[in-house]
Design a protein around this motif. Structure first.
Motif, mmCIF file in Angstrom:
data_model
loop_
_atom_site.group_PDB
_atom_site.id
_atom_site.type_symbol
_atom_site.label_atom_id
_atom_site.label_comp_id
_atom_site.label_asym_id
_atom_site.label_seq_id
_atom_site.Cartn_x
_atom_site.Cartn_y
_atom_site.Cartn_z
ATOM 1 N N LEU A 81 118.019 70.773 -9.758
ATOM 2 C CA LEU A 81 117.595 69.714 -8.853
ATOM 3 C C LEU A 81 116.074 69.558 -8.863
ATOM 4 O O LEU A 81 115.548 68.451 -8.890
ATOM 5 C CB LEU A 81 118.102 70.029 -7.437
ATOM 6 N N ARG A 82 115.363 70.700 -8.894
ATOM 7 C CA ARG A 82 113.887 70.681 -8.949
ATOM 8 C C ARG A 82 113.408 70.027 -10.248
ATOM 9 O O ARG A 82 112.476 69.225 -10.248
ATOM 10 C CB ARG A 82 113.364 72.098 -8.848
ATOM 11 N N ASN A 83 114.033 70.341 -11.377
ATOM 12 C CA ASN A 83 113.649 69.751 -12.658
ATOM 13 C C ASN A 83 113.884 68.236 -12.666
ATOM 14 O O ASN A 83 113.077 67.478 -13.218
ATOM 15 C CB ASN A 83 114.414 70.408 -13.805
ATOM 16 N N GLN A 84 115.002 67.808 -12.087
ATOM 17 C CA GLN A 84 115.278 66.379 -12.018
ATOM 18 C C GLN A 84 114.234 65.660 -11.149
ATOM 19 O O GLN A 84 113.789 64.564 -11.465
ATOM 20 C CB GLN A 84 116.690 66.117 -11.466
ATOM 21 N N TRP A 85 113.813 66.284 -10.051
ATOM 22 C CA TRP A 85 112.797 65.707 -9.172
ATOM 23 C C TRP A 85 111.465 65.572 -9.923
ATOM 24 O O TRP A 85 110.808 64.534 -9.840
ATOM 25 C CB TRP A 85 112.635 66.580 -7.934
ATOM 26 N N ILE A 86 111.079 66.568 -10.671
ATOM 27 C CA ILE A 86 109.833 66.529 -11.428
ATOM 28 C C ILE A 86 109.913 65.458 -12.519
ATOM 29 O O ILE A 86 108.974 64.700 -12.735
ATOM 30 C CB ILE A 86 109.515 67.916 -12.026
ATOM 31 N N ALA A 87 111.038 65.365 -13.194
ATOM 32 C CA ALA A 87 111.208 64.363 -14.242
ATOM 33 C C ALA A 87 111.164 62.953 -13.646
ATOM 34 O O ALA A 87 110.566 62.039 -14.224
ATOM 35 C CB ALA A 87 112.511 64.582 -14.989
ATOM 36 N N ALA A 88 111.770 62.757 -12.497
ATOM 37 C CA ALA A 88 111.766 61.441 -11.854
ATOM 38 C C ALA A 88 110.357 61.061 -11.425
ATOM 39 O O ALA A 88 109.942 59.913 -11.567
ATOM 40 C CB ALA A 88 112.712 61.439 -10.653
ATOM 41 N N ARG A 89 109.586 62.006 -10.913
ATOM 42 C CA ARG A 89 108.206 61.707 -10.509
ATOM 43 C C ARG A 89 107.366 61.362 -11.734
ATOM 44 O O ARG A 89 106.499 60.511 -11.660
ATOM 45 C CB ARG A 89 107.602 62.891 -9.759
ATOM 46 N N GLY A 90 107.628 62.033 -12.834
ATOM 47 C CA GLY A 90 106.898 61.727 -14.062
ATOM 48 C C GLY A 90 107.172 60.308 -14.528
ATOM 49 O O GLY A 90 106.258 59.582 -14.933
ATOM 50 N N TRP A 91 108.434 59.886 -14.499
ATOM 51 C CA TRP A 91 108.772 58.516 -14.899
ATOM 52 C C TRP A 91 108.189 57.501 -13.927
ATOM 53 O O TRP A 91 107.724 56.433 -14.337
ATOM 54 C CB TRP A 91 110.293 58.339 -14.983
ATOM 55 N N MET A 92 108.198 57.832 -12.650
ATOM 56 C CA MET A 92 107.609 56.913 -11.663
ATOM 57 C C MET A 92 106.112 56.762 -11.917
ATOM 58 O O MET A 92 105.573 55.656 -11.866
ATOM 59 C CB MET A 92 107.871 57.416 -10.235
ATOM 60 N N PHE A 93 105.439 57.867 -12.199
ATOM 61 C CA PHE A 93 104.001 57.803 -12.471
ATOM 62 C C PHE A 93 103.725 56.977 -13.722
ATOM 63 O O PHE A 93 102.836 56.125 -13.724
ATOM 64 C CB PHE A 93 103.431 59.217 -12.617
ATOM 65 N N CYS A 94 104.479 57.206 -14.780
ATOM 66 C CA CYS A 94 104.294 56.436 -16.013
ATOM 67 C C CYS A 94 104.564 54.946 -15.785
ATOM 68 O O CYS A 94 103.844 54.084 -16.303
ATOM 69 C CB CYS A 94 105.191 56.964 -17.119
ATOM 70 N N THR A 95 105.596 54.644 -15.006
ATOM 71 C CA THR A 95 105.920 53.252 -14.716
ATOM 72 C C THR A 95 104.800 52.578 -13.942
ATOM 73 O O THR A 95 104.401 51.457 -14.257
ATOM 74 C CB THR A 95 107.237 53.177 -13.923
ATOM 75 N N LEU A 96 104.289 53.248 -12.928
ATOM 76 C CA LEU A 96 103.179 52.689 -12.159
ATOM 77 C C LEU A 96 101.923 52.532 -13.016
ATOM 78 O O LEU A 96 101.202 51.541 -12.905
ATOM 79 C CB LEU A 96 102.886 53.550 -10.932
ATOM 80 N N LEU A 97 101.657 53.488 -13.877
ATOM 81 C CA LEU A 97 100.500 53.413 -14.748
ATOM 82 C C LEU A 97 100.623 52.229 -15.714
ATOM 83 O O LEU A 97 99.672 51.460 -15.898
ATOM 84 C CB LEU A 97 100.334 54.722 -15.532
ATOM 85 N N LEU A 98 101.782 52.061 -16.331
ATOM 86 C CA LEU A 98 101.997 50.936 -17.236
ATOM 87 C C LEU A 98 101.968 49.595 -16.504
ATOM 88 O O LEU A 98 101.470 48.606 -17.047
ATOM 89 C CB LEU A 98 103.312 51.114 -17.992
ATOM 90 N N ALA A 99 102.498 49.545 -15.282
ATOM 91 C CA ALA A 99 102.447 48.305 -14.499
ATOM 92 C C ALA A 99 101.000 47.936 -14.181
ATOM 93 O O ALA A 99 100.611 46.768 -14.271
ATOM 94 C CB ALA A 99 103.263 48.453 -13.218
ATOM 95 N N GLY A 100 100.188 48.901 -13.815
ATOM 96 C CA GLY A 100 98.773 48.643 -13.549
ATOM 97 C C GLY A 100 98.053 48.159 -14.795
ATOM 98 O O GLY A 100 97.228 47.238 -14.736
ATOM 99 N N LEU A 101 98.341 48.764 -15.935
ATOM 100 C CA LEU A 101 97.738 48.341 -17.198
ATOM 101 C C LEU A 101 98.162 46.916 -17.550
ATOM 102 O O LEU A 101 97.347 46.108 -18.007
ATOM 103 C CB LEU A 101 98.134 49.310 -18.313
ATOM 104 N N LEU A 102 99.424 46.595 -17.333
ATOM 105 C CA LEU A 102 99.925 45.252 -17.601
ATOM 106 C C LEU A 102 99.223 44.217 -16.719
ATOM 107 O O LEU A 102 98.820 43.160 -17.195
ATOM 108 C CB LEU A 102 101.437 45.198 -17.383
ATOM 109 N N ILE A 103 99.055 44.512 -15.450
ATOM 110 C CA ILE A 103 98.364 43.594 -14.535
ATOM 111 C C ILE A 103 96.921 43.387 -14.982
ATOM 112 O O ILE A 103 96.414 42.270 -14.998
ATOM 113 C CB ILE A 103 98.451 44.111 -13.085
ATOM 114 N N TYR A 104 96.244 44.454 -15.365
ATOM 115 C CA TYR A 104 94.860 44.356 -15.842
ATOM 116 C C TYR A 104 94.779 43.487 -17.109
ATOM 117 O O TYR A 104 93.908 42.631 -17.228
ATOM 118 C CB TYR A 104 94.276 45.735 -16.106
ATOM 119 N N LEU A 105 95.685 43.702 -18.066
ATOM 120 C CA LEU A 105 95.676 42.910 -19.300
ATOM 121 C C LEU A 105 95.963 41.439 -19.037
ATOM 122 O O LEU A 105 95.319 40.559 -19.620
ATOM 123 C CB LEU A 105 96.677 43.477 -20.303
ATOM 124 N N LEU A 106 96.923 41.155 -18.162
ATOM 125 C CA LEU A 106 97.224 39.763 -17.836
ATOM 126 C C LEU A 106 96.019 39.080 -17.185
ATOM 127 O O LEU A 106 95.684 37.942 -17.525
ATOM 128 C CB LEU A 106 98.438 39.677 -16.907
#
Length: 185
Positions: free
Chosen positions: A7-32
């Motif tokens: 359960l702890r590993n799944q929580w860490i993996a989910a936070r990692g994907w959330m962070f990557c998603t937010l980072l890519l969304a911010g980059l996309l907004i900046y590029l647009l």
């Protein structure tokens, strides 16, 4: 304990994907945002009307084989309207576009005067428009004539016949405004 570690590993993996998603969304907004700003400030290169028929680069100029009077006339109409069609909200953009079309020599001569007029025009309620009635092309000069109408708020205050003489010089195949004058009646 194995269940808690899984359960702890799944929580860490989910936070990692959330962070990557937010980072890519911010980059996309900046590029647009940067692409929109870049496209708004990009100068326009005029293309000859028969470019698709040519085998290679086409020289556009007063002495070029493929420049005709109608092409230069359409450019002159657009330049005259950049100078003459404005409202208090868009006068700065219209004059900036017109100044972008000038040769450096003409810009040095009249560019500061146009810039100095902008604050007064933005504060006024004056709106004006040029209604083109006709044109005459002679080599690298085009005469554009029509009616210049001006309004103060909703009341029309001017309706006069005007005639502009627009002279072009060519740099790298692109026509630039080398002379712009209001003809006397």
């Amino acid at each position: 304990m194995k269940y808690l570690n899984a359960l702890r590993n799944q929580w860490i993996a989910a936070r990692g994907w959330m962070f990557c998603t937010l980072l890519l969304a911010g980059l996309l907004i900046y590029l647009l945002q940067s692409y929109v700003q870049l496209s708004a400030n990009m100068p326009t290169r005029l293309v000859p009307y028969d470019l698709h028929l040519m085998d290679g680069p086409v020289e556009v100029g007063a002495s070029a084989d493929y420049t005709d009077a109608s092409y230069l006339t359409e450019i002159a109409i657009a330049d005259a309207q950049l100078h003459s069609n404005w409202t208090p909200r868009n006068v700065q953009k219209q004059y900036a576009r017109f100044q972008n079309r000038m040769t450096p020599a003409l810009y040095a001569k009249v560019g500061n005067d146009l810039q100095a007029r902008i604050p007064d025009l933005e504060k006024s309620e004056r709106t004006q428009a040029l209604f083109v009635e006709g044109t005459e092309a002679l080599d690298d000069t085009v005469r554009v004539y029509g009616r210049l109408r001006a309004w103060h708020g909703t009341e029309q205050i001017e309706d006069e016949s005007v005639s502009y003489r627009v002279r072009y010089s060519f740099s790298g195949g692109v026509p630039y405004v080398a002379g712009f004058s209001l003809e006397d009646k």
